[in-house]
Enzyme design. Structure first.
Site, PDB file in Angstrom:
ATOM      1  N   GLY A 105      14.728  30.951  24.268  1.00 32.45           N
ATOM      2  CA  GLY A 105      13.960  31.637  23.239  1.00 32.45           C
ATOM      3  C   GLY A 105      13.582  33.007  23.756  1.00 32.45           C
ATOM      4  O   GLY A 105      13.799  33.321  24.933  1.00 32.45           O
ATOM      5  N   LYS A 106      13.056  33.866  22.923  1.00 32.65           N
ATOM      6  CA  LYS A 106      12.546  35.164  23.379  1.00 32.65           C
ATOM      7  C   LYS A 106      11.662  35.731  22.291  1.00 32.65           C
ATOM      8  O   LYS A 106      11.876  35.459  21.106  1.00 32.65           O
ATOM      9  CB  LYS A 106      13.705  36.131  23.645  1.00 32.65           C
ATOM     10  N   GLY A 107      10.677  36.537  22.689  1.00 27.65           N
ATOM     11  CA  GLY A 107       9.797  37.136  21.708  1.00 27.65           C
ATOM     12  C   GLY A 107       9.508  38.575  22.067  1.00 27.65           C
ATOM     13  O   GLY A 107       9.827  39.036  23.166  1.00 27.65           O
TER      14      GLY A 107
END
Ligand code: NAD
Length: 418
Positions: A105-107
């Site tokens: 994931g990444k934000g």
């Protein structure tokens, strides 16, 4: 540097390149080229002067076939939906390359954090954590630091989540301060895996890192620690840079003094331990044995790649080479050791932090470093073995072959529902 290359398209191209060496059909691989979901949200937050400002933020959950989504949160003006999607995909294949049981994931928030006070950044981070709350959790999605975020932001996210959930869940984020449930060795972990991969790379190529000259682009967490640990292996770090410019000394720089200078003054330019200042391009094309790009994606495009004089590149940053640059460097026989292996130390020790949080039991720094060494060396050996056995043209494609096979095998073993 190229701003025109879309990193999400680069990721998809990297998966396409691997497809020729995989026993999987196109329709199955198509599913591995897109995130499962992307949160796009707008955070309206009160500033210190009583006005309000709205910030666009994202969280991309790419794939959880091998475990909870895992990946950092970036604060930068150039954050975009496609950048976050690419970074989340790279996390999937990174965790699979080093065989740790996590997805990707990444934000990110579109923001220049230097323009905001600490109190404003806390309110912005807590607003983002509130939006993330339904998506994250120790067994769901576990954020971590990335560019311009660190222990402070992770502590705020953990505290917001625990308050709203009325629980204690230190494993909801990693990269925390030790007092807040962080792990020994986490701060150094990314630089440490870069240094391990550099050592193994020179050994694999029949030389010794101790005899090498090294240039490092980007002198933040990943770059400055990689430089220090590579110097400790006996190499001469002759040039380092940050966004203000590069400094050079053919006799070798004192990497600790350079870091101290940057800490005190905010930049490397003017560092009195160097004999010359260089442009960013001059650093990337310096006549050094090893080049470590440790800044941002697309730092080296095909044009720069044609002038690179290093024999070996070890990628500390995520996606620092455009696909065209990869092709040019492969044609020129420059050995590129890819990001999804080289900088995997960060997520590996994040995984150790999460394990310690779940067990409520802390490891010593020595244990963390020994386990990290084992994971990275095993992954390095597995990767070069696949590269040689299948006669794959470059190590990046070999890494994707190893990683995608593991993700597919998680689906095959576990089934796919619905
Ligand atoms: P950071 O913010 O600590 O450091 C980034 C550095 O790059 C700064 O010194 C900045 O001045 C420099 N920089 C920016 N633009 C530049 C340019 N054009 N030329 C030269 N220098 C430039 O960030 P970080 O955590 O060290 O991350 C750097 C890279 O490593 C990113 O790609 C990140 O995704 C990747 N990475 C970091 C970690 C981690 O644990 N920190 C883990 C895996 C990958």
């Amino acid at each position: 540097m190229s701003n025109s290359v879309n990193p999400f398209e680069s990721l998809q191209e990297q998966i396409d390149d691997a497809s020729a060496y995989l026993d999987a059909s196109e329709d199955v691989l198509e599913g591995l080229k897109h995130p499962q979901r992307v949160l796009e949200t707008n955070l309206t937050v009160e500033m210190d002067d009583g006005s309000y400002e709205t910030f666009r933020a994202y969280r991309s959950q790419f794939n959880d076939a091998r475990g909870p989504y895992k990946g950092g949160i970036r604060y930068h003006p150039n954050v975009s939906r496609d950048e976050v999607k690419a970074l989340s995909g790279w996390m999937v294949y990174k965790c699979a390359t080093v065989d740790i049981p996590l997805g990707g994931g990444k934000g990110g928030i579109i923001i220049d954090p230097a323009e905001y006070s600490e109190a404003e950044l806390e309110r912005i981070t807590r607003a983002f954590a509130t939006e993330l709350r339904p998506l994250i959790g120790e067994d769901r999605d576990v954020p971590a630091p990335d560019v311009n975020t660190g222990q402070r932001e992770m502590n705020w996210i953990k505290d917001t989540y625990e308050t709203l959930e009325n629980t204690t869940a230190p494993g909801v984020v990693t990269g925390k301060a030790i007092e807040s449930g962080g792990s020994e060795g986490r701060v150094e972990a990314t630089g440490r895996s870069v240094a391990i991969v550099a050592r193994e790379a020179f050994d694999y190529l029949g030389s010794d890192i101790a005899d090498a000259t090294v240039a490092v682009q980007g002198y933040g967490n990943a770059g400055s620690i990689a430089a220090k640990l590579i110097e400790e292996q006996g190499a001469d770090v002759v040039a380092v840079s940050d966004s203000s410019g590069a400094v050079y000394d053919p006799e070798g720089l004192d990497t600790r003094a350079a870091k101290e200078f940057k800490r005190e003054t905010g930049s490397l330019t003017g560092f009195d331990g160097a004999s010359e200042e260089l442009s960013n391009r001059e650093l990337l094309t310096l006549d050094a044995d090893l080049l470590v790009p440790a800044a941002l994606e697309n730092a080296i495009d095909a044009d720069i790649a044609r002038d690179v004089r290093a024999d070996v590149i070890v990628e500390a940053a995520n996606g620092p080479l455009t696909p065209d640059a990869d092709d040019v460097l492969a044609d020129r026989d420059v050995a590129v050791f890819p990001d999804i292996l080289a900088n995997a130390g960060g997520v590996t020790v994040s995984y150790f932090e999460w394990v310690q949080n779940r067990q409520r039991f802390s490891w010593t720094e020595q244990r963390v470093n020994e386990e990290l060494e084992r994971v990275i060396v095993d992954a390095f050996d597995g990767l070069v073995s696949t590269f040689e056995k299948q006669s794959i043209p470059n190590l990046r494609t070999a890494a994707y072959v190893v990683a995608i096979e593991r993700v597919l095998s998680a689906y095959e073993q576990g089934g796919r529902w619905p």
